[in-house]
Motif scaffolding. Sequence first.
Motif, PDB file in Angstrom:
ATOM      1  N   PHE A 297       0.845  -1.194   0.000  1.00 50.56           N
ATOM      2  CA  PHE A 297       0.000   0.000   0.000  1.00 50.56           C
ATOM      3  C   PHE A 297       0.882   1.246   0.000  1.00 50.56           C
ATOM      4  O   PHE A 297       1.926   1.254   0.648  1.00 50.56           O
ATOM      5  N   PRO A 298       0.460   2.281  -0.749  1.00 48.41           N
ATOM      6  CA  PRO A 298       1.251   3.514  -0.688  1.00 48.41           C
ATOM      7  C   PRO A 298       1.045   4.194   0.659  1.00 48.41           C
ATOM      8  O   PRO A 298      -0.065   4.186   1.187  1.00 48.41           O
ATOM      9  N   VAL A 299       2.115   4.747   1.216  1.00 50.03           N
ATOM     10  CA  VAL A 299       1.986   5.482   2.462  1.00 50.03           C
ATOM     11  C   VAL A 299       1.093   6.700   2.245  1.00 50.03           C
ATOM     12  O   VAL A 299       0.218   7.007   3.031  1.00 50.03           O
ATOM     13  N   ASP A 300       1.336   7.361   1.104  1.00 44.38           N
ATOM     14  CA  ASP A 300       0.526   8.512   0.748  1.00 44.38           C
ATOM     15  C   ASP A 300      -0.519   8.045  -0.279  1.00 44.38           C
ATOM     16  O   ASP A 300      -0.170   7.603  -1.375  1.00 44.38           O
ATOM     17  N   ALA A 301      -1.775   8.131   0.087  1.00 44.22           N
ATOM     18  CA  ALA A 301      -2.850   7.618  -0.779  1.00 44.22           C
ATOM     19  C   ALA A 301      -2.782   8.212  -2.191  1.00 44.22           C
ATOM     20  O   ALA A 301      -3.195   7.581  -3.162  1.00 44.22           O
ATOM     21  N   ASP A 357      10.737   5.297  -6.510  1.00 45.11           N
ATOM     22  CA  ASP A 357      10.632   6.304  -5.469  1.00 45.11           C
ATOM     23  C   ASP A 357       9.281   6.283  -4.760  1.00 45.11           C
ATOM     24  O   ASP A 357       8.620   7.310  -4.634  1.00 45.11           O
ATOM     25  N   LEU A 358       8.877   5.105  -4.328  1.00 46.02           N
ATOM     26  CA  LEU A 358       7.589   4.975  -3.652  1.00 46.02           C
ATOM     27  C   LEU A 358       7.794   4.614  -2.185  1.00 46.02           C
ATOM     28  O   LEU A 358       8.625   3.782  -1.852  1.00 46.02           O
ATOM     29  N   ASP A 359       7.007   5.263  -1.322  1.00 43.53           N
ATOM     30  CA  ASP A 359       6.991   4.920   0.100  1.00 43.53           C
ATOM     31  C   ASP A 359       5.879   3.918   0.314  1.00 43.53           C
ATOM     32  O   ASP A 359       4.716   4.231   0.083  1.00 43.53           O
ATOM     33  N   LEU A 360       6.235   2.714   0.748  1.00 43.42           N
ATOM     34  CA  LEU A 360       5.230   1.659   0.805  1.00 43.42           C
ATOM     35  C   LEU A 360       5.039   1.093   2.202  1.00 43.42           C
ATOM     36  O   LEU A 360       5.964   1.066   3.007  1.00 43.42           O
TER      37      LEU A 360
END
Length: 593
Positions: A297-301, A357-360
């Motif tokens: 899931f992305p940390v930032d929706a 570059d994704l925060d997951l």
Amino acid sequence: TDLSKIRNFSIIAHIDHGKSTLADRLIQRTGGLTEREMSAQVLDNMDIERERGITIKAQTVRLEWKGHVLNLMDTPGHVDFAYEVSRSLAACEGALLVVDAAQGVEAQTLANVYQSIEHDHEIVPVINKIDLPAAEPERVKEEIEEVIGLDASNAVLASAKSGIGIDEVLDAIIERIPAPGGDADAPLKAMLVDSWYDPYLGVVILVRVMAGTLKKGQQIKFMQAGTTHLVDRVGCFRPKIEQLTELGVGEIGFITAQIKEVAQTAVGDTITDAKKPADAPLPGFQEVQPVVFCGLFPVDANDFDKLRESIHKLRLNDASFSFEMETSAALGFGFRCGFLGLLHLEIIQERLSREYDLDLITTAPSVVYEIELTHGNGQLELHNPADMPDPNTIEEISEPWIQAVIYVPDEYLGSILKLCQDRRGIQKNLTYVGGRAQVTYELPLNEVVFDFYDRLKSISRGYASFDYEQIGYRAGDLVKMSILVNGEPVDALSMIVHRSVAESRGRHMCERLKDLIPRHLFKIPIQAAIGGKVIARETIAALRKDVTAKCYGGDITRKRKLLEKQKEGKKRMREYGSVQIPQEAFIAALRMG
Ligand code: GTP
């Protein structure tokens, strides 16, 4: 090409025993290049190819030596990719077994050797790094005979680094590894060994021709997939790309056929002539099945679209992971993804965060359970603990088991046995070789997926090696443990556990979460529960009023600054009802310590 002049082989080696160095030497020696020319020429050409974006995957190269064509087939080294390894091995008649003269035989080497033996390979032992002062080639020879049961009396002694024994290795390949067989006049049968995506060529397919001939311009059919394609390029790597007009029986090379996605090219598929097809496909085809699942899931929706795009891109080049959309009350929109194993999971996760570059947030990895429902209501596969049906409707739950081979120096044996025992292991065998023990255990995969490997390494200061294979499903007393934060269940933290360990796991999770979740203005109970029954509980004390009271006084700019800061912090937090849980907590809580 005359069949008797072809040799197809792979190199089996434990990490760091010198596989790449030896492969480079073989290329250098057979190319007749000096070391200087080698770095100048080959590497320069590689650079150009890199600029053009042509990827030369791995070390599958064609060498020429004393009138023979030698195909060196690279094999992936990790247990997660066992099926790919088995197909690469099926494409060869023999293997070089490279063993470090100072280190000796390691567990991972063993598993690969046994696989190679199963494929009826002729195995040529090469004892590498004989230049090292600590080299003990005679001891290693004995070990190869004792542990593997392979005649090592004529092992080649080599130093890939100093260039000792390289000609002997090449001669041994010709003399000891058999030539391939196969009928040149039969309809085409080629095995799809590997494939990868190249931005310029499209999907490149590595093949081994088992019968007939594979030609440029030929209409081919994939027997498992049922699709047809037109071959537009045929060639080999030397290691530079060289285009050919055809690949004869017994040969290894590549083709392209204007295929856009690797998902269309299943490893192990049989390629035949569309107009004059073979009767039956090659044996041993398996569809690869993911074994470990987790939610991403992305940390930032707001990053959901980016995550979807990135996952699709990764999938272009890796057909072995699966994904489908998932929604979680707590985490919002994300994907449930399936992987071949933990390493595979880590690779994908790492690429998503580094390259894209994704925060997951990664939810607890889970294996696939088989559930037998009561009253003959059938069976179902459970990929996500959150979807566990009502226990009253379950007749039996089964979980996947593995057989693990662990190789460890004597002094760490006690702790390793305890670790395996704690993870519900069943000891099958224990033998000593020199100062080291080889232990075989049967273990439930779900006890291994999270942090077993890390624990093993830390307990043994990095000396233990570990390898496993799946051995099927067994019924077990398995229950779903939910974690409730402030009375609300947190889906992403629920897990399936064996009843015998549920209480200690539950207590441990609650203790961890107590440290990981920051204090709030109110008391927060953290509970572990099975069904409606709470089995462990901790409480996070409330913040004292006066600490926060300060935040609400003061001037307006200060207030705004504080709000900004809070927003930043919130991004990395997840709200459950009125409780905020930091991202790290999801993974950290699951480490069993
Ligand atoms: P991975 O690529 O990590 O799987 O390792 P590998 O098995 O391909 O080993 P690699 O060829 O990268 O060699 C590992 C290390 O051993 C490197 O630092 C090499 O320089 C060194 N090495 C390889 N062959 C020899 C040798 O014959 N003698 C000595 N002294 N060192 C060697």
